[in-house]
Design a protein around this motif. Sequence first.
Motif, PDB file in Angstrom:
ATOM      1  N   ALA A   1       0.822  -1.209   0.000  1.00  6.80           N
ATOM      2  CA  ALA A   1       0.000   0.000   0.000  1.00  6.80           C
ATOM      3  C   ALA A   1       0.853   1.253   0.000  1.00  6.80           C
ATOM      4  O   ALA A   1       0.560   2.225  -0.715  1.00  6.80           O
ATOM      5  N   VAL A   2       1.925   1.251   0.801  1.00  9.66           N
ATOM      6  CA  VAL A   2       2.819   2.415   0.841  1.00  9.66           C
ATOM      7  C   VAL A   2       3.501   2.608  -0.503  1.00  9.66           C
ATOM      8  O   VAL A   2       3.604   3.740  -1.010  1.00  9.66           O
ATOM      9  N   TRP A   3       3.972   1.496  -1.101  1.00  9.84           N
ATOM     10  CA  TRP A   3       4.617   1.596  -2.412  1.00  9.84           C
ATOM     11  C   TRP A   3       3.680   2.191  -3.453  1.00  9.84           C
ATOM     12  O   TRP A   3       4.049   3.098  -4.196  1.00  9.84           O
ATOM     13  N   MET A   4       2.440   1.699  -3.510  1.00  9.63           N
ATOM     14  CA  MET A   4       1.515   2.200  -4.518  1.00  9.63           C
ATOM     15  C   MET A   4       1.153   3.650  -4.249  1.00  9.63           C
ATOM     16  O   MET A   4       0.996   4.455  -5.176  1.00  9.63           O
ATOM     17  N   PHE A   5       1.034   4.030  -2.971  1.00  6.44           N
ATOM     18  CA  PHE A   5       0.710   5.413  -2.612  1.00  6.44           C
ATOM     19  C   PHE A   5       1.793   6.374  -3.084  1.00  6.44           C
ATOM     20  O   PHE A   5       1.508   7.369  -3.760  1.00  6.44           O
ATOM     21  N   VAL A   6       3.059   6.093  -2.742  1.00  7.82           N
ATOM     22  CA  VAL A   6       4.139   7.006  -3.131  1.00  7.82           C
ATOM     23  C   VAL A   6       4.388   6.956  -4.635  1.00  7.82           C
ATOM     24  O   VAL A   6       4.803   7.948  -5.241  1.00  7.82           O
ATOM     25  N   ASN A   7       4.122   5.804  -5.261  1.00  3.13           N
ATOM     26  CA  ASN A   7       4.280   5.702  -6.710  1.00  3.13           C
ATOM     27  C   ASN A   7       3.268   6.598  -7.419  1.00  3.13           C
ATOM     28  O   ASN A   7       3.621   7.363  -8.329  1.00  3.13           O
ATOM     29  N   HIS A   8       2.002   6.519  -6.996  1.00  2.00           N
ATOM     30  CA  HIS A   8       0.974   7.370  -7.592  1.00  2.00           C
ATOM     31  C   HIS A   8       1.211   8.842  -7.268  1.00  2.00           C
ATOM     32  O   HIS A   8       1.044   9.713  -8.136  1.00  2.00           O
ATOM     33  N   ALA A   9       1.612   9.120  -6.029  1.00  2.00           N
ATOM     34  CA  ALA A   9       1.856  10.504  -5.637  1.00  2.00           C
ATOM     35  C   ALA A   9       3.004  11.117  -6.446  1.00  2.00           C
ATOM     36  O   ALA A   9       2.901  12.256  -6.924  1.00  2.00           O
TER      37      ALA A   9
END
Length: 311
Positions: free
Chosen positions: A86-94
């Motif tokens: 979840a953290v990876w996808m969050f910072v990737n999208h951000a």
Amino acid sequence: MLPPILIISITIVAVEVIVGFTGNGFIAIINSINWIKTKSISSADMILIFLSISRCILQVTIMIHIHSLYFTEVTKLASMYKAFGAVWMFVNHASLWFSTWLYVLYCVKIINFNQRLLLQIKLRISGMVPWLLLGSLVVSSVTSFPLLWITPSTYLCSSTGNCRENSTEHLTNWDSSHFYLLLLYFTGCFIPLVVSVVTSALLIDSLWKHTKKMQCYMNSFRDPLIDVHLTAIKSIISFLVLYLSGFAAQILLTLSTSQSKDVWKVAISLVVAGAYPSVHSIILILVNSKLKSELRTFSQYFKCCFEDVTF
């Protein structure tokens, strides 16, 4: 034991992470120091700070994720994968949104608009940047945190050959879990990628029109605005190429299986996916005159220190 090709690819990714972490850290530190010194910050520098910090976090999650897949017992991965995924996808999208707003800002500042609405945006874009950044964080959380409710056991073995013999659960749930994972990833990437493509198209069109107007004067001088256009276009195109290749690599990693025939595909995908945040940070430094000047100053300083130590 991991296949040799995977060991090599993970080593390359580790080098990419070190380079990217250094480059993004350099961007964040230089802009933050200037912000503190001048007590003011430009919209572009504010976006660069958010972008570089998000990519530092992104690269840490990449290494933790690889470690959790290859160097941790499979039975312990379920609880870790949810959080790190979840953290990876969050910072990737951000980080993708931040990159998009950076190029939207360049586009708005460079191109002369005649339409009233676009002219109003051009005048107010600086005040809109903090809200755009905040909105990006909100949207990124919406498109990433649902990953916490997706059953992780179905794709824990997607890129490793370390799975247990009893994999009935993996086979029965493979389609739904991978579908939701890809849906979340694509949903968070689609709009900013479209905006980036439109922005690059507008810049290229503006450059073409401006070049046509300046053709009769080209023999006497070179218009500085053309150099600005070219720099912005090169930066956007490099970003799109890097991100689209990384996007494809992430899709391949998600769809890959634990079979040995996928080892080469996984190894190459890991390297390509890890290259995007690292290489793009170097490009951002090289196309930014202030950052490039600071990098030159640091290089000269370390060169002098090295010469002093040598002699």
